[in-house]
Design a protein around this motif. Structure first.
Motif, short mmCIF file in Angstrom:
data_model
loop_
_atom_site.label_atom_id
_atom_site.label_comp_id
_atom_site.label_asym_id
_atom_site.label_seq_id
_atom_site.Cartn_x
_atom_site.Cartn_y
_atom_site.Cartn_z
N ALA A 1 38.31 57.82 57.56
CA ALA A 1 37.66 59.01 57.00
C ALA A 1 37.30 58.77 55.53
O ALA A 1 36.23 59.16 55.08
N GLY A 2 38.18 58.11 54.79
CA GLY A 2 37.91 57.81 53.39
C GLY A 2 36.72 56.88 53.22
O GLY A 2 35.85 57.12 52.38
N LEU A 3 36.68 55.82 54.02
CA LEU A 3 35.57 54.88 53.93
C LEU A 3 34.25 55.54 54.32
O LEU A 3 33.20 55.25 53.75
N ARG A 4 34.29 56.46 55.28
CA ARG A 4 33.07 57.19 55.66
C ARG A 4 32.58 58.06 54.50
O ARG A 4 31.37 58.18 54.28
N LEU A 5 33.52 58.68 53.77
CA LEU A 5 33.12 59.48 52.60
C LEU A 5 32.45 58.61 51.54
O LEU A 5 31.47 59.02 50.92
N ILE A 6 32.98 57.41 51.33
CA ILE A 6 32.36 56.49 50.36
C ILE A 6 30.98 56.08 50.85
O ILE A 6 30.02 56.06 50.08
N ASP A 7 30.87 55.77 52.14
CA ASP A 7 29.56 55.41 52.73
C ASP A 7 28.53 56.51 52.55
O ASP A 7 27.38 56.26 52.22
N ARG A 8 28.96 57.74 52.79
CA ARG A 8 28.05 58.89 52.72
C ARG A 8 27.60 59.17 51.29
O ARG A 8 26.51 59.68 51.08
N ALA A 9 28.47 58.87 50.33
CA ALA A 9 28.17 59.07 48.90
C ALA A 9 27.78 60.51 48.58
O ALA A 9 26.99 60.77 47.68
N ASP A 10 28.32 61.46 49.30
CA ASP A 10 28.07 62.87 49.02
C ASP A 10 29.38 63.63 49.16
O ASP A 10 29.74 64.02 50.27
N PRO A 11 30.15 63.77 48.07
CA PRO A 11 29.79 63.42 46.70
C PRO A 11 29.99 61.93 46.43
O PRO A 11 30.70 61.24 47.18
N SER A 12 29.39 61.48 45.36
CA SER A 12 29.59 60.10 44.93
C SER A 12 31.04 59.94 44.47
O SER A 12 31.56 60.77 43.73
N ILE A 13 31.70 58.89 44.94
CA ILE A 13 33.11 58.65 44.62
C ILE A 13 33.20 57.72 43.42
O ILE A 13 32.57 56.66 43.39
N ASP A 14 34.01 58.11 42.43
CA ASP A 14 34.16 57.33 41.21
C ASP A 14 35.44 56.51 41.18
O ASP A 14 35.50 55.48 40.50
N VAL A 15 36.48 56.98 41.87
CA VAL A 15 37.78 56.31 41.92
C VAL A 15 38.38 56.57 43.28
O VAL A 15 38.23 57.65 43.84
N VAL A 16 39.10 55.56 43.82
CA VAL A 16 39.81 55.72 45.10
C VAL A 16 41.29 55.54 44.85
O VAL A 16 41.73 54.56 44.23
N LEU A 17 42.08 56.49 45.36
CA LEU A 17 43.53 56.38 45.40
C LEU A 17 43.90 56.31 46.86
O LEU A 17 43.60 57.22 47.63
N THR A 18 44.53 55.21 47.28
CA THR A 18 44.86 55.05 48.70
C THR A 18 46.34 54.77 48.90
O THR A 18 46.95 54.03 48.13
N ASP A 19 46.87 55.38 49.93
CA ASP A 19 48.23 55.06 50.36
C ASP A 19 48.21 53.63 50.89
O ASP A 19 47.16 53.11 51.29
N TRP A 20 49.34 52.99 50.93
CA TRP A 20 49.45 51.60 51.40
C TRP A 20 49.75 51.54 52.88
O TRP A 20 49.12 50.81 53.62
N ILE A 21 50.71 52.34 53.34
CA ILE A 21 51.15 52.27 54.73
C ILE A 21 50.64 53.50 55.48
O ILE A 21 51.05 54.62 55.22
N MET A 22 49.68 53.24 56.39
CA MET A 22 49.10 54.29 57.22
C MET A 22 48.87 53.69 58.60
O MET A 22 48.76 52.46 58.73
N SER A 23 48.76 54.53 59.60
CA SER A 23 48.45 53.99 60.93
C SER A 23 46.97 53.64 60.98
O SER A 23 46.16 54.13 60.21
N GLY A 24 46.62 52.77 61.92
CA GLY A 24 45.23 52.30 62.00
C GLY A 24 44.94 51.39 60.83
O GLY A 24 45.73 50.51 60.50
N LEU A 25 43.80 51.61 60.20
CA LEU A 25 43.50 50.87 58.97
C LEU A 25 44.50 51.32 57.91
O LEU A 25 44.85 52.49 57.83
N HIS A 26 44.94 50.39 57.08
CA HIS A 26 45.89 50.78 56.05
C HIS A 26 45.37 50.40 54.67
O HIS A 26 44.22 49.98 54.52
N GLY A 27 46.20 50.57 53.67
CA GLY A 27 45.79 50.37 52.29
C GLY A 27 45.20 49.00 52.02
O GLY A 27 44.22 48.88 51.27
#
Length: 156
Positions: free
Chosen positions: A39-65
């Protein structure tokens, strides 16, 4: 006073996302939330709103940090990324991406988070370049992240 910048928080724990949002809004930046890396990567792809900084958790299911860090390092090298985790000892040996990656140990204080994000926003504005354009098309960040994820799994 808000900088007009937008920070994306990717974390599978809603209380953590809400806490970070409360620590940053409205004085530091606007916060958008994603419940997982896709979901985060899709938001960056969409660029609406434009993302200036990403804060990501390290351990998540599926794709991770690590997947988020690697795909953004490859395709969006000027986008500042910070890993937020209680497990920072597992991050340092794996990730050596230079100054574009910050690591924020949980638990962190509001002032620590605010200072880190303000520094990242300032650096991102100085280094701003077009994001992940490949010829006339765009890189599918989710697909690229899964490819990295599967390649790493095949090596282990």
């Amino acid at each position: 006073m808000s900088s007009g910048s937008t920070v994306l928080v990717i974390d599978d724990e809603a209380p953590i996302r809400r806490l970070i949002q409360q620590m940053l809004e409205p004085n530091v930046c606007r916060v958008v939330q994603a419940e997982d890396a896709e979901a985060g990567l899709r938001l960056i792809d969409r660029a609406d709103p434009s993302i200036d900084v990403v804060l990501t958790d390290w351990i998540m299911s599926g794709l991770h940090g690590l997947d988020v860090v690697e795909v953004l390092h490859l395709h969006c090298p000027s986008l500042p990324v910070a890993v937020i985790s209680a497990y920072t000892s597992t991050i340092h040996p794996i990730v050596r991406k230079g100054e574009s990656l910050r690591i924020l140990q949980k638990p962190f204080t509001g002032p620590d988070l605010q200072r880190t994000v303000q520094e990242m926003i300032a650096r991102g504005l100085r280094q701003r370049r077009p994001i992940h354009r490949a010829g006339n098309g765009r890189v599918d960040l989710v697909g690229a992240a899964w490819a990295l994820h599967h390649a790493r799994a095949a090596r282990s």
